[in-house]
Design an enzyme around this catalytic site. Sequence first.
Site, mmCIF file in Angstrom:
data_model
loop_
_atom_site.group_PDB
_atom_site.id
_atom_site.type_symbol
_atom_site.label_atom_id
_atom_site.label_comp_id
_atom_site.label_asym_id
_atom_site.label_seq_id
_atom_site.Cartn_x
_atom_site.Cartn_y
_atom_site.Cartn_z
ATOM 1 N N SER A 227 -3.825 3.747 6.630
ATOM 2 C CA SER A 227 -5.087 4.747 7.044
ATOM 3 C C SER A 227 -4.936 5.617 8.206
ATOM 4 O O SER A 227 -3.750 5.372 8.826
ATOM 5 C CB SER A 227 -6.295 3.594 7.625
ATOM 6 N N ALA B 125 -5.040 -0.199 10.320
ATOM 7 C CA ALA B 125 -4.395 -1.453 10.331
ATOM 8 C C ALA B 125 -3.553 -1.184 11.215
ATOM 9 O O ALA B 125 -2.805 -0.205 11.529
ATOM 10 C CB ALA B 125 -3.735 -1.655 8.805
ATOM 11 N N ASN C 37 -0.718 4.885 10.770
ATOM 12 C CA ASN C 37 -0.259 3.506 10.616
ATOM 13 C C ASN C 37 1.268 3.660 11.064
ATOM 14 O O ASN C 37 2.010 3.049 10.806
ATOM 15 C CB ASN C 37 -0.133 2.979 9.287
#
Length: 823
Positions: free
Chosen positions: A272, A340, A512
Amino acid sequence: MRLKKKWGKAVLAGTALLTALSGLSLSAFAEGAKRHVEILRDTYGVPHVYANDRFGLYYGYGFALGQDRLFEMEMAKRTFSGRVSEVLGDSFLEHDKAVRATYWEPSLQKQYDALSKEDKAILDGYAAGMNAWIEKVKAQPNKLMPKQFIDFGFEPEEWTAMDVIKIYYGSMVVQFSDRTTEIENLAMLQALQAKHGKDKGMQIFNQLNFIHDSKAPTVISGDEFDWNKKTESLKAAALPSLDTLSATAASLQQASVNTNELLPTTAFRSMSNMMIVGKKKAENANAIIVNGPQFVHTNPSYVYSVGLHGAGFNVVGNAPMAAPIILFGHNDKIGWGATAGFGDTVDTFEEKLNPANPTQYEYNGKYVPMETYTETIAVKGKEPVSMEMSRTVHGIVMQTDKEKNIAYSRKRSWDGYELDSLFGWIGTTQASNYDEWSKQAERMAISISMYYGDKEGNIAYYFAGKQPQRNEQQDVRLPTPGTGSMDWKGVYPANANPQVLNPKQGYIVNWNNSPAKNYPSPDMYSFSWGAADRVHVLDSLITEKQKLSPDDMWDLIRKSSYVDVNAKFFLPYLKEATKGLPGHDELAKAAKLVEKWNTQSNDANKDNKYDSPGSLIMETWLTNMITRTLADDLPSEYFELFKSPGYPNAKAYSVNSTNIQQGTKVVYNALLGEKAGVPQTYDFFNGKAASQVVREALEDTVKQLKEAYGPDMNQWLKPVVPITFQDKNYKGIPQANPDEKVYNHQAMNRGTENNLIVFTKTGEIIGYEVTAPGQSGFVAPDGTKNKHYDDQLGMYEDFGKKRTWLTREEVEKHLESKEVLQY
């Protein structure tokens, strides 16, 4: 343990409701009137739930969710509780076993039992609302039963609070905070050492699976947060150096590992991104948030949109797998999002079993018994299957090798804090300022990157999760001896986690990548934070302009969706390696086409081919470059794990995300040589100059593409890879009928859904989103689809967006339907 409590039945507003209440006294009517739920749906079918208490609020959430996504959520419930084979047969038995091995039922039950009445009401209300809708469906199956249940041959089952917990646990906790490949890493290290000898095998392993690259870009700039300095101030051990790692590796055994079950080469492609600008860089706004959560494309969508109003909530947004938390959204004071985290919150411990009694293991000089209980898995058409669950002082036993008398248990820093994390996360959505938000965020034990913005233009980043304080001699990439000598010292306090409020640069960007300077990479062979990182694409786009408007921020999605994220790092090497070749040379021609290419893999003319040959040349060359660099040094089964450059592949389950793969990072570091942020002690080029290997890979490329596409390089155009919104969830479990796959024209490197939150100069917060295919997944028994089944599919492809409404006034101005429930 399954809770069997039933809750009240929903009754529609109108004549029937008034009739039912007409016999009540005035006081009874008044009391009854307090316990009602209103569901107002906007013109895209998004439900806005209004209630006076938490139970009622989430009752409405569950009821509306059942209307929209009953089959998807039934299969999510079964997916994450390991109960798929009960309705779909024994072909899903191994899935069910694997899922049950991830959770310890008594712990989850204990955490639920310890919740306050107010917090339990959220979980109980959610389940009760689902059950209320299921009662209506069973009463009118010819009209309301989703067609998928009919076709798959079973009916929806009653929900419990534990079902809600397990969906959250499986889709959020395990998915984002339980990643580790330590056993596989050990198998790979031992295979490398068998092929090359102890020292060279270790050198190769260190370059394949590095825990620190000093050139890796970070979310927080180095002068604002340094992990080593922060932990040193807490008198904790600094990150071990590569020279001292693997001190215990020689003492570890290796349980039987089937390399065919290792992670696929495309692991961690779907991740993401987040882009936030504050006062310094926002134009016509105080702050702007653009979130692009990258999940697998599914039908129905992986996320569910909802508004919750009342009982201390006034939020709108969406959540993966319809979690009880609005993960991406805003209230009337602040906005938030998430990606994440990939913090290393999990370790595998190698337990020495008692040869005379394998239910005992050695710990602190004596054999101690494991905790055990039995899981029973129902299987359609067959006898139930029993599964023994075991747990050591470190955690759940994930794998056992009885011949070698060893077992591997998984220690998680978040173990026992799963529900505290959930309610801390929920608490962040009720906050009205940064202090309130951060206090709740610090409750998060699982590894999630959390983001914040508010009406005053403040922006913030918090890297959540309980980070273990490990023994100085532990190699975090490998299993750890479980006899007690290598146990954790504890966990770092939450205020030690990487975090920043109003960064000096005026913006926050993440794809990320590493959170902060010197923060260690996860232990996974398939993912290390490195110098080659796609976040550079977003960072460059944000810094191109001094200020960005809301339209500029949304357009960053389009600008980054088709970029070849590898090109920035490798184009200079192609150019240098072919410098001096005559213009008619085929290698020079191919390199020139790549150089002239705008690095966009796009099909603007919609002829189902990417517009430039540069796209296919780069992909093919990089594939060959990885092969020429790594194939001879890695055992073949392990080369399979590093050979993919990560481009969209029509055969892959999910094609949305073009990430820079681990093998690509290893090759890039090899090209950097002495300038690499990872010490290059092993020569993957076998004594050749880097430029020679680059040319050889280009020779391979030209030969292959001539054979496949002909001699005219301008015709080397790769067929477009479409996006398939799959009929299965990301665990491969059906959540729709096979004929319900839907498509977009072309893979895009963007969020599976996108959110835009604008904090205006006037103090208003304006939200937008696109959550393709649509809000509803309902298909009637006769095959008729809900009007909002795929009404965002074209919007997504065209980079459009729709408003999300927060105030009741706004919702009523854009009202599609209204329903009142009594509970």
